[in-house]
Design a protein around this motif. Structure first.
Motif, PDB file in Angstrom:
ATOM      1  N   ALA A 237       0.836  -1.207   0.000  1.00  0.00           N
ATOM      2  CA  ALA A 237       0.000   0.000   0.000  1.00  0.00           C
ATOM      3  C   ALA A 237       0.869   1.254   0.000  1.00  0.00           C
ATOM      4  O   ALA A 237       1.792   1.380   0.802  1.00  0.00           O
ATOM      5  CB  ALA A 237      -0.911  -0.001   1.229  1.00  0.00           C
ATOM      6  N   ILE A 238       0.550   2.179  -0.910  1.00  0.00           N
ATOM      7  CA  ILE A 238       1.289   3.449  -0.952  1.00  0.00           C
ATOM      8  C   ILE A 238       0.393   4.619  -0.564  1.00  0.00           C
ATOM      9  O   ILE A 238       0.845   5.759  -0.511  1.00  0.00           O
ATOM     10  CB  ILE A 238       1.896   3.703  -2.341  1.00  0.00           C
ATOM     11  CG1 ILE A 238       0.808   3.747  -3.409  1.00  0.00           C
ATOM     12  CG2 ILE A 238       2.956   2.680  -2.671  1.00  0.00           C
ATOM     13  CD1 ILE A 238       1.303   4.223  -4.756  1.00  0.00           C
ATOM     14  N   ASN A 239      -0.885   4.345  -0.323  1.00  0.00           N
ATOM     15  CA  ASN A 239      -1.793   5.364   0.195  1.00  0.00           C
ATOM     16  C   ASN A 239      -2.811   4.690   1.102  1.00  0.00           C
ATOM     17  O   ASN A 239      -2.798   3.454   1.267  1.00  0.00           O
ATOM     18  CB  ASN A 239      -2.480   6.145  -0.944  1.00  0.00           C
ATOM     19  CG  ASN A 239      -3.295   5.237  -1.853  1.00  0.00           C
ATOM     20  OD1 ASN A 239      -4.081   4.412  -1.403  1.00  0.00           O
ATOM     21  ND2 ASN A 239      -3.107   5.389  -3.165  1.00  0.00           N
ATOM     22  N   THR A 240      -3.689   5.475   1.693  1.00  0.00           N
ATOM     23  CA  THR A 240      -4.651   4.945   2.669  1.00  0.00           C
ATOM     24  C   THR A 240      -6.088   5.023   2.154  1.00  0.00           C
ATOM     25  O   THR A 240      -7.019   5.077   2.953  1.00  0.00           O
ATOM     26  CB  THR A 240      -4.535   5.707   4.003  1.00  0.00           C
ATOM     27  OG1 THR A 240      -4.811   7.109   3.763  1.00  0.00           O
ATOM     28  CG2 THR A 240      -3.158   5.563   4.611  1.00  0.00           C
ATOM     29  N   GLU A 241      -6.275   5.012   0.839  1.00  0.00           N
ATOM     30  CA  GLU A 241      -7.619   5.196   0.287  1.00  0.00           C
ATOM     31  C   GLU A 241      -8.581   4.097   0.739  1.00  0.00           C
ATOM     32  O   GLU A 241      -9.735   4.376   1.094  1.00  0.00           O
ATOM     33  CB  GLU A 241      -7.555   5.250  -1.243  1.00  0.00           C
ATOM     34  CG  GLU A 241      -6.917   6.535  -1.762  1.00  0.00           C
ATOM     35  CD  GLU A 241      -6.857   6.586  -3.281  1.00  0.00           C
ATOM     36  OE1 GLU A 241      -7.306   5.621  -3.933  1.00  0.00           O
ATOM     37  OE2 GLU A 241      -6.356   7.599  -3.811  1.00  0.00           O
ATOM     38  N   LEU A 242      -8.139   2.838   0.726  1.00  0.00           N
ATOM     39  CA  LEU A 242      -9.021   1.751   1.168  1.00  0.00           C
ATOM     40  C   LEU A 242      -9.267   1.814   2.674  1.00  0.00           C
ATOM     41  O   LEU A 242     -10.386   1.566   3.143  1.00  0.00           O
ATOM     42  CB  LEU A 242      -8.424   0.395   0.785  1.00  0.00           C
ATOM     43  CG  LEU A 242      -8.693  -0.094  -0.642  1.00  0.00           C
ATOM     44  CD1 LEU A 242      -7.955  -1.397  -0.917  1.00  0.00           C
ATOM     45  CD2 LEU A 242     -10.185  -0.269  -0.893  1.00  0.00           C
ATOM     46  N   ILE A 243      -8.222   2.146   3.426  1.00  0.00           N
ATOM     47  CA  ILE A 243      -8.388   2.298   4.880  1.00  0.00           C
ATOM     48  C   ILE A 243      -9.370   3.425   5.184  1.00  0.00           C
ATOM     49  O   ILE A 243     -10.259   3.283   6.034  1.00  0.00           O
ATOM     50  CB  ILE A 243      -7.028   2.573   5.559  1.00  0.00           C
ATOM     51  CG1 ILE A 243      -6.110   1.361   5.428  1.00  0.00           C
ATOM     52  CG2 ILE A 243      -7.206   2.917   7.034  1.00  0.00           C
ATOM     53  CD1 ILE A 243      -4.705   1.592   5.944  1.00  0.00           C
ATOM     54  N   ASP A 244      -9.223   4.542   4.477  1.00  0.00           N
ATOM     55  CA  ASP A 244     -10.123   5.678   4.676  1.00  0.00           C
ATOM     56  C   ASP A 244     -11.562   5.297   4.339  1.00  0.00           C
ATOM     57  O   ASP A 244     -12.504   5.715   5.022  1.00  0.00           O
ATOM     58  CB  ASP A 244      -9.691   6.864   3.815  1.00  0.00           C
ATOM     59  CG  ASP A 244      -8.343   7.432   4.235  1.00  0.00           C
ATOM     60  OD1 ASP A 244      -7.916   7.160   5.375  1.00  0.00           O
ATOM     61  OD2 ASP A 244      -7.703   8.121   3.415  1.00  0.00           O
ATOM     62  N   ALA A 245     -11.732   4.491   3.286  1.00  0.00           N
ATOM     63  CA  ALA A 245     -13.082   4.050   2.913  1.00  0.00           C
ATOM     64  C   ALA A 245     -13.712   3.213   4.020  1.00  0.00           C
ATOM     65  O   ALA A 245     -14.921   3.320   4.288  1.00  0.00           O
ATOM     66  CB  ALA A 245     -13.032   3.254   1.613  1.00  0.00           C
ATOM     67  N   SER A 246     -12.898   2.400   4.690  1.00  0.00           N
ATOM     68  CA  SER A 246     -13.435   1.548   5.770  1.00  0.00           C
ATOM     69  C   SER A 246     -13.863   2.367   6.988  1.00  0.00           C
ATOM     70  O   SER A 246     -14.636   1.894   7.825  1.00  0.00           O
ATOM     71  CB  SER A 246     -12.388   0.512   6.193  1.00  0.00           C
ATOM     72  OG  SER A 246     -11.308   1.134   6.889  1.00  0.00           O
TER      73      SER A 246
ATOM     74  N   PRO B 186     -21.465   2.980   9.403  1.00  0.00           N
ATOM     75  CA  PRO B 186     -20.394   2.927   8.394  1.00  0.00           C
ATOM     76  C   PRO B 186     -20.970   2.906   6.980  1.00  0.00           C
ATOM     77  O   PRO B 186     -22.026   2.320   6.745  1.00  0.00           O
ATOM     78  CB  PRO B 186     -19.672   1.606   8.707  1.00  0.00           C
ATOM     79  CG  PRO B 186     -20.095   1.234  10.089  1.00  0.00           C
ATOM     80  CD  PRO B 186     -21.465   1.787  10.275  1.00  0.00           C
ATOM     81  N   VAL B 187     -20.258   3.556   6.059  1.00  0.00           N
ATOM     82  CA  VAL B 187     -20.661   3.506   4.652  1.00  0.00           C
ATOM     83  C   VAL B 187     -20.421   2.113   4.092  1.00  0.00           C
ATOM     84  O   VAL B 187     -21.243   1.572   3.350  1.00  0.00           O
ATOM     85  CB  VAL B 187     -19.885   4.554   3.829  1.00  0.00           C
ATOM     86  CG1 VAL B 187     -20.198   4.404   2.334  1.00  0.00           C
ATOM     87  CG2 VAL B 187     -20.236   5.960   4.303  1.00  0.00           C
ATOM     88  N   TYR B 188     -19.284   1.498   4.459  1.00  0.00           N
ATOM     89  CA  TYR B 188     -18.925   0.167   3.975  1.00  0.00           C
ATOM     90  C   TYR B 188     -18.708  -0.772   5.159  1.00  0.00           C
ATOM     91  O   TYR B 188     -18.097  -0.388   6.158  1.00  0.00           O
ATOM     92  CB  TYR B 188     -17.635   0.207   3.144  1.00  0.00           C
ATOM     93  CG  TYR B 188     -17.671   1.153   1.971  1.00  0.00           C
ATOM     94  CD1 TYR B 188     -18.467   0.894   0.857  1.00  0.00           C
ATOM     95  CD2 TYR B 188     -16.884   2.312   1.954  1.00  0.00           C
ATOM     96  CE1 TYR B 188     -18.499   1.751  -0.225  1.00  0.00           C
ATOM     97  CE2 TYR B 188     -16.895   3.175   0.873  1.00  0.00           C
ATOM     98  CZ  TYR B 188     -17.719   2.893  -0.213  1.00  0.00           C
ATOM     99  OH  TYR B 188     -17.744   3.746  -1.289  1.00  0.00           O
ATOM    100  N   ASN B 189     -19.169  -1.993   5.020  1.00  0.00           N
ATOM    101  CA  ASN B 189     -18.944  -3.006   6.046  1.00  0.00           C
ATOM    102  C   ASN B 189     -17.700  -3.814   5.667  1.00  0.00           C
ATOM    103  O   ASN B 189     -17.781  -4.988   5.301  1.00  0.00           O
ATOM    104  CB  ASN B 189     -20.170  -3.909   6.174  1.00  0.00           C
ATOM    105  CG  ASN B 189     -20.060  -4.865   7.370  1.00  0.00           C
ATOM    106  OD1 ASN B 189     -19.236  -4.663   8.269  1.00  0.00           O
ATOM    107  ND2 ASN B 189     -20.878  -5.904   7.370  1.00  0.00           N
ATOM    108  N   ILE B 190     -16.550  -3.124   5.731  1.00  0.00           N
ATOM    109  CA  ILE B 190     -15.280  -3.750   5.352  1.00  0.00           C
ATOM    110  C   ILE B 190     -14.238  -3.483   6.433  1.00  0.00           C
ATOM    111  O   ILE B 190     -14.308  -2.493   7.152  1.00  0.00           O
ATOM    112  CB  ILE B 190     -14.761  -3.228   3.994  1.00  0.00           C
ATOM    113  CG1 ILE B 190     -14.505  -1.710   4.054  1.00  0.00           C
ATOM    114  CG2 ILE B 190     -15.731  -3.575   2.872  1.00  0.00           C
ATOM    115  CD1 ILE B 190     -13.881  -1.135   2.781  1.00  0.00           C
TER     116      ILE B 190
END
Length: 328
Positions: free
Chosen positions: A128-137, A179-183
């Motif tokens: 990972a080079i950014n936190t986009e998926l983490i931010d989405a969670s 949460p927006v996403y259940n991830i």
């Protein structure tokens, strides 16, 4: 009057040139491969020389800046979330089905399924080079309370009784934050560029054990490996990485894999046909989707579900050519 000196920035400015970014990434990959070869040959003089060249080009920090620029033009996280949304996995995994659905199958009506009947979708992002998926969670939203929801009604009653004269409290009682996403996302990299990204070598990452069967088991529903395989310095470790991705996935889980097109279109060792044969017949994946852009090749790979494996629908026919074929 003398001109004021510009303040020295605390951090290097963001890279803006895509041409420069491509040059940095290709140079870094070339030098790291040469460095690995020099270490295997115990050639300390060559190691020192290559390490100095890497330092002069800006090191891994410069490479990460170049990679971050590239992600602005294709967001892997948006691609992943879009596909998972089509499957209904952004709402979590149905407990009774647990990954047996097919990405090419019909969309299920998930509107009537409560979150209590689902568990989170577990995602591993390698390199990972950014936190986009983490931010989405971590994203949340306000939703209106349904009157038949016993949990929501109790909240509404308790707030409105304590502050009957406060219209603000009553309004707040009609909504709740969800949460927006259940991830759940675990992001890792050899050299972390953010506190939320764990500094872990995927090749050394431990697997969970199935206590009942005393065997290793996969724990992730989704693994994202975007522009990482081509950064692994040896063909042997690239093969090991793909094998470990398969093992770390739950049956029915998906891998989002991307590599530069040059790796398969201009390789001295492999082409797309052979690479996909190795992914399917050698490693055991099924290919759900593929696409290409002028620079990048994309795959969505699936580990067959337990039902498919038990039913003998996925049979591997070994080809001895794979023993001597270099991965990329």
């Amino acid at each position: 009057m003398p001109k004021k000196k510009r303040p020295i920035p605390l951090a290097p400015p963001q890279m803006k040139s895509r041409k420069k970014a491509r040059k940095v990434t290709s140079t870094f990959h070339k030098l790291t491969q040469q460095l690995d070869q020099a270490r295997r040959n115990n050639d300390q003089e060559a190691v020192d020389k290559i390490e100095k060249e890497i330092e002069q080009m800006g090191g891994r920090e410069e490479y990460q800046r170049a990679s971050q620029l590239s992600t602005k033009y294709h967001s892997t996280s948006k691609w992943v979330l879009k596909v998972l949304g089509q499957k209904g996995w952004t709402n979590g995994i149905l407990l009774e089905h647990d990954n047996d659905s097919d990405i090419k199958g019909k969309k299920k009506d998930i509107s009537s399924v409560t979150t209590e009947m689902r568990r989170p979708t577990f995602i591993l992002e390698i390199g990972a080079i950014n936190t986009e998926l983490i931010d989405a969670s971590k994203k949340t939203k306000r939703v209106k309370v349904k009157k038949h929801d016993p949990v929501s009604v109790s909240v509404s009653v308790s707030v409105s009784v304590s502050s009957q004269t406060s219209s603000t409290c009553v309004d707040e009682a009609d909504y709740r934050i969800v949460p927006v996403y259940n991830i759940k996302v675990k992001a890792i990299d050899l050299h972390s560029s953010h506190p939320d990204i764990e500094e872990i070598d995927f090749l050394q990452m431990e697997m969970d054990m199935d206590v009942k069967n005393k065997t290793e088991k996969g724990t992730f529903d989704v693994i994202v490996c975007s522009m990482v395989l081509n950064c692994v310095t040896t063909a042997e470790n690239r093969g090991i990485m793909l094998s470990l991705i398969y093992k770390q996935l739950r049956p029915g889980g998906l891998c989002f894999l991307t590599i530069p097109r040059l790796c398969i279109n201009q390789s001295k060792y492999i082409n797309r046909k052979v690479f996909e044969e190795m992914l399917t017949n050698a490693l055991g994946f099924t290919i759900e989707q593929t696409k290409e852009t002028p620079k990048v090749a994309f795959w969505i790979l699936k580990r067959p579900s337990e039902v498919e494996e038990r039913g003998g629908q996925h049979v591997i026919e070994w080809n001895m050519e794979w023993e001597t074929t270099r991965i990329l």
